[in-house]
Design a protein around this motif. Structure first.
Motif, PDB file in Angstrom:
ATOM      1  N   ALA A 143       6.846   0.600  -0.949  1.00  0.00           N
ATOM      2  CA  ALA A 143       5.525   0.628  -0.329  1.00  0.00           C
ATOM      3  C   ALA A 143       5.620   1.266   1.055  1.00  0.00           C
ATOM      4  O   ALA A 143       6.637   1.146   1.736  1.00  0.00           O
ATOM      5  CB  ALA A 143       4.968  -0.786  -0.206  1.00  0.00           C
ATOM      6  N   ASP A 144       4.547   1.939   1.442  1.00  0.00           N
ATOM      7  CA  ASP A 144       4.503   2.488   2.800  1.00  0.00           C
ATOM      8  C   ASP A 144       4.126   1.404   3.806  1.00  0.00           C
ATOM      9  O   ASP A 144       4.635   1.388   4.924  1.00  0.00           O
ATOM     10  CB  ASP A 144       3.494   3.639   2.866  1.00  0.00           C
ATOM     11  CG  ASP A 144       3.940   4.826   2.017  1.00  0.00           C
ATOM     12  OD1 ASP A 144       5.126   5.197   2.095  1.00  0.00           O
ATOM     13  OD2 ASP A 144       3.094   5.356   1.266  1.00  0.00           O
ATOM     14  N   ALA A 175      -3.075   5.790  -2.036  1.00  0.00           N
ATOM     15  CA  ALA A 175      -2.790   6.239  -3.398  1.00  0.00           C
ATOM     16  C   ALA A 175      -2.748   5.060  -4.357  1.00  0.00           C
ATOM     17  O   ALA A 175      -3.190   5.162  -5.492  1.00  0.00           O
ATOM     18  CB  ALA A 175      -1.460   6.993  -3.444  1.00  0.00           C
ATOM     19  N   ARG A 176      -2.185   3.924  -3.874  1.00  0.00           N
ATOM     20  CA  ARG A 176      -2.092   2.737  -4.742  1.00  0.00           C
ATOM     21  C   ARG A 176      -2.043   1.483  -3.891  1.00  0.00           C
ATOM     22  O   ARG A 176      -1.601   1.490  -2.750  1.00  0.00           O
ATOM     23  CB  ARG A 176      -0.875   2.819  -5.651  1.00  0.00           C
ATOM     24  CG  ARG A 176       0.439   2.831  -4.949  1.00  0.00           C
ATOM     25  CD  ARG A 176       1.638   2.888  -5.885  1.00  0.00           C
ATOM     26  NE  ARG A 176       2.826   3.348  -5.246  1.00  0.00           N
ATOM     27  CZ  ARG A 176       3.438   2.783  -4.215  1.00  0.00           C
ATOM     28  NH1 ARG A 176       2.946   1.714  -3.681  1.00  0.00           N
ATOM     29  NH2 ARG A 176       4.544   3.283  -3.707  1.00  0.00           N
ATOM     30  N   VAL A 192       0.845  -1.187   0.000  1.00  0.00           N
ATOM     31  CA  VAL A 192       0.000   0.000   0.000  1.00  0.00           C
ATOM     32  C   VAL A 192       0.883   1.240   0.000  1.00  0.00           C
ATOM     33  O   VAL A 192       1.802   1.352   0.819  1.00  0.00           O
ATOM     34  CB  VAL A 192      -0.928   0.027   1.240  1.00  0.00           C
ATOM     35  CG1 VAL A 192      -1.770   1.296   1.263  1.00  0.00           C
ATOM     36  CG2 VAL A 192      -1.806  -1.210   1.285  1.00  0.00           C
ATOM     37  N   GLY A 193       0.591   2.147  -0.916  1.00  0.00           N
ATOM     38  CA  GLY A 193       1.245   3.450  -0.942  1.00  0.00           C
ATOM     39  C   GLY A 193       0.237   4.514  -0.552  1.00  0.00           C
ATOM     40  O   GLY A 193      -0.905   4.486  -1.015  1.00  0.00           O
ATOM     41  N   ALA A 251      -1.622  11.126   8.703  1.00  0.00           N
ATOM     42  CA  ALA A 251      -2.027  10.164   7.668  1.00  0.00           C
ATOM     43  C   ALA A 251      -1.679   8.741   8.080  1.00  0.00           C
ATOM     44  O   ALA A 251      -2.486   7.822   7.910  1.00  0.00           O
ATOM     45  CB  ALA A 251      -1.369  10.510   6.335  1.00  0.00           C
ATOM     46  N   LEU A 252      -0.478   8.545   8.628  1.00  0.00           N
ATOM     47  CA  LEU A 252      -0.075   7.210   9.074  1.00  0.00           C
ATOM     48  C   LEU A 252      -0.965   6.722  10.214  1.00  0.00           C
ATOM     49  O   LEU A 252      -1.406   5.566  10.224  1.00  0.00           O
ATOM     50  CB  LEU A 252       1.394   7.215   9.509  1.00  0.00           C
ATOM     51  CG  LEU A 252       2.432   7.565   8.445  1.00  0.00           C
ATOM     52  CD1 LEU A 252       3.826   7.604   9.051  1.00  0.00           C
ATOM     53  CD2 LEU A 252       2.384   6.629   7.268  1.00  0.00           C
ATOM     54  N   ASP A 253      -1.236   7.592  11.170  1.00  0.00           N
ATOM     55  CA  ASP A 253      -2.102   7.214  12.303  1.00  0.00           C
ATOM     56  C   ASP A 253      -3.501   6.838  11.833  1.00  0.00           C
ATOM     57  O   ASP A 253      -4.089   5.869  12.318  1.00  0.00           O
ATOM     58  CB  ASP A 253      -2.181   8.353  13.322  1.00  0.00           C
ATOM     59  CG  ASP A 253      -0.890   8.547  14.110  1.00  0.00           C
ATOM     60  OD1 ASP A 253      -0.022   7.639  14.082  1.00  0.00           O
ATOM     61  OD2 ASP A 253      -0.753   9.611  14.754  1.00  0.00           O
TER      62      ASP A 253
END
Length: 154
Positions: free
Chosen positions: A106-107, A135-136, A73-74, A82-84
């Protein structure tokens, strides 16, 4: 900070990883301790955080979960907010067995389990709709597990 463990602690942790259903007496016999000494060691290991719980290892195939995917996941942003938000949302999806924050392309890397193709399609749509800031998504089907986590190399 890593805990300091002696050889008996390591042997006890290995024995637990092999079969946590053993009685305290059986574990003590396996590591050369009396039942009461083994019980004290177990309690100390729990209190020090070396043991974080006891779980049953379920057979996914026999329970109808025949498909496993690794999903990269990106996100649109890597801000703390956003991460939280992403991490909070992912915790509420039972099919997501693991979620790892990654460094690289990837995130996040998700390990998900599904019953069949229709179940995966539903989950995929749900991930796109329910997870904020995506995003993706790139999905990889696991054909076969060669080695499953069987414990830490203590």
């Amino acid at each position: 900070m890593a805990l300091q463990l002696d050889q008996i602690d390591r042997n006890l942790l290995r024995a637990l990883q092999q079969d946590s259903r053993r009685s305290v007496q059986e574990l003590g016999d396996a590591v050369g301790l009396s039942a009461s000494a083994c019980h004290r060691r177990l309690k100390a290991l729990e209190e020090r955080g070396a043991i974080d719980g006891y779980r049953a290892h379920l057979d996914a195939d026999r329970l109808g979960f025949t498909m496993q995917f690794f999903i990269e996941v990106g996100l649109t942003s890597q801000s703390e907010k956003a991460l939280d938000a992403f991490e909070a949302a992912v915790r509420d999806i039972p099919e997501v067995l693991e979620c790892q924050l990654m460094a690289g392309q990837a995130d996040y890397l998700l390990r998900v389990i599904c019953r069949d193709h229709e179940d995966f399609e539903r989950l995929h749509r749900s991930l796109n709709a329910r997870l904020p800031g995506v995003a993706r998504i790139h999905s990889n089907l696991c054909i076969r597990t060669v080695k499953d986590r069987s414990g830490l190399p203590i």
